[in-house]
Design a protein around this motif. Structure first.
Motif, PDB file in Angstrom:
ATOM      1  N   GLN A 142       0.905  -1.334  -0.447  1.00 51.38           N
ATOM      2  CA  GLN A 142      -0.530  -0.029  -0.307  1.00 51.38           C
ATOM      3  C   GLN A 142       0.880   1.333   0.339  1.00 51.38           C
ATOM      4  O   GLN A 142       2.182   0.778   0.636  1.00 51.38           O
ATOM      5  N   ALA A 143      -0.040   2.239  -0.537  1.00 50.15           N
ATOM      6  CA  ALA A 143       0.752   3.339  -0.783  1.00 50.15           C
ATOM      7  C   ALA A 143      -0.152   4.619  -0.036  1.00 50.15           C
ATOM      8  O   ALA A 143      -0.880   4.582  -0.212  1.00 50.15           O
ATOM      9  N   VAL A 144       0.515   6.025   0.636  1.00 46.88           N
ATOM     10  CA  VAL A 144       0.154   7.133   0.847  1.00 46.88           C
ATOM     11  C   VAL A 144       0.201   8.004   0.491  1.00 46.88           C
ATOM     12  O   VAL A 144       1.673   8.181   0.811  1.00 46.88           O
ATOM     13  N   ILE A 145      -0.155   9.014  -0.568  1.00 45.51           N
ATOM     14  CA  ILE A 145       0.146  10.799  -0.074  1.00 45.51           C
ATOM     15  C   ILE A 145       0.556  11.305   0.456  1.00 45.51           C
ATOM     16  O   ILE A 145      -0.532  11.929   0.979  1.00 45.51           O
ATOM     17  N   VAL A 146       1.693  11.537   0.426  1.00 45.44           N
ATOM     18  CA  VAL A 146       1.394  12.803   2.229  1.00 45.44           C
ATOM     19  C   VAL A 146       1.675  14.613   1.756  1.00 45.44           C
ATOM     20  O   VAL A 146       1.627  15.025   2.288  1.00 45.44           O
TER      21      VAL A 146
END
Length: 260
Positions: free
Chosen positions: A249-253
């Motif tokens: 998974q990945a999260v744009i921060v």
């Protein structure tokens, strides 16, 4: 070139964990020197550039603060998250790269899944110098692009404090330390001062060697792996022929603009 960039935490479902990468989508390619300077300015383990490619439509390139590398998992995951979430590109994505064609699709659980080439390794002698540089008892070692070292336990992997000066002089790109996990199939950490990254928080490409290594020892082709750096990361992996599928998974921060 496009000036907008996105910072993405990869191989995690929460912000401020996993491995951060800076992502640029380009309309045309700048010089190699400019991309290297941008990566040095951001000073993350990887800055990834995605631009046009005559054959596949998209080409992907990865730069540490010091050098361009042939393959990077977490930055590819980060780029796919941005291309899908921000730019609306449909999955699967296909990229031309220095490691051949790479694909990113969605797995059955809705995670992004990288399709990467397996990395072969050969037995490597366990020397007193190797043990001294890692400060831990080495059970066995193999070498390919990276030196892959098995330690006695997950606790030993956590406690490992390598001699970066010694590692920097070794011919491999970096050093992977690994052991069977307590709450997962295996754990690892990755040290690569040779390319300007003392410890990489989560290293997708390292699992291209870790998966065949552990498949031969655990007799499993599907495994859940944890990279036990300070930030930590989770990877769901499958060995499929000569390819390794690595999901996460990945999260744009964050989002910003390059002004020069």
């Amino acid at each position: 070139m496009a000036t907008t960039f996105y910072q993405v935490d990869a191989f995690t479902a929460q912000a401020f964990a996993g491995n951060p990468a800076m992502v640029y989508r380009l309309e045309q390619w700048p010089s190699d020197a400019r991309m290297q300077a941008i990566a040095a300015e951001h000073n993350l383990s990887e800055t990834v550039f995605v631009g046009p490619d005559a054959e596949l439509g998209l080409r992907i390139r990865w730069f540490t603060p010091a050098v361009e590398v042939d393959l990077c998992g977490h930055a590819t995951l980060a780029a796919a998250q941005v291309l899908s979430e921000v730019y609306g590109l449909p999955l699967p994505l296909r990229f031309a790269s220095l490691s051949g064609e790479l694909r990113v699709a969605e797995d059955a659980q809705g995670r992004l899944q990288l399709d990467f080439p397996q990395q072969a390794c050969a037995p490597f002698a366990v020397t007193p110098e190797l043990q001294a540089a890692l400060g831990q008892t080495v059970v066995e070692a193999v070498a390919g692009l990276n030196l892959l070292v098995r330690l006695e336990s997950a606790a030993a992997v956590l406690a490992c404090t390598p001699d970066m000066r010694a590692i920097r002089g070794w011919p491999q790109q970096g050093v992977i330390v690994t052991a069977e996990g307590d709450d997962c199939d295996f754990v690892s950490r990755y040290f690569a001062p040779q390319v300007g990254v003392d410890e990489d928080p989560v290293t997708g490409s390292a699992h291209c060697a870790l998966m065949p290594f552990w498949q031969a020892r655990l007799n499993k082709s599907q495994m859940f792996a944890c990279q036990v750096s300070a930030r930590g990361g989770e990877l769901w992996c499958e060995l499929k022929g000569e390819r390794v599928l690595i999901a996460g998974q990945a999260v744009i921060v964050a989002r910003g603009e390059l002004l020069v």
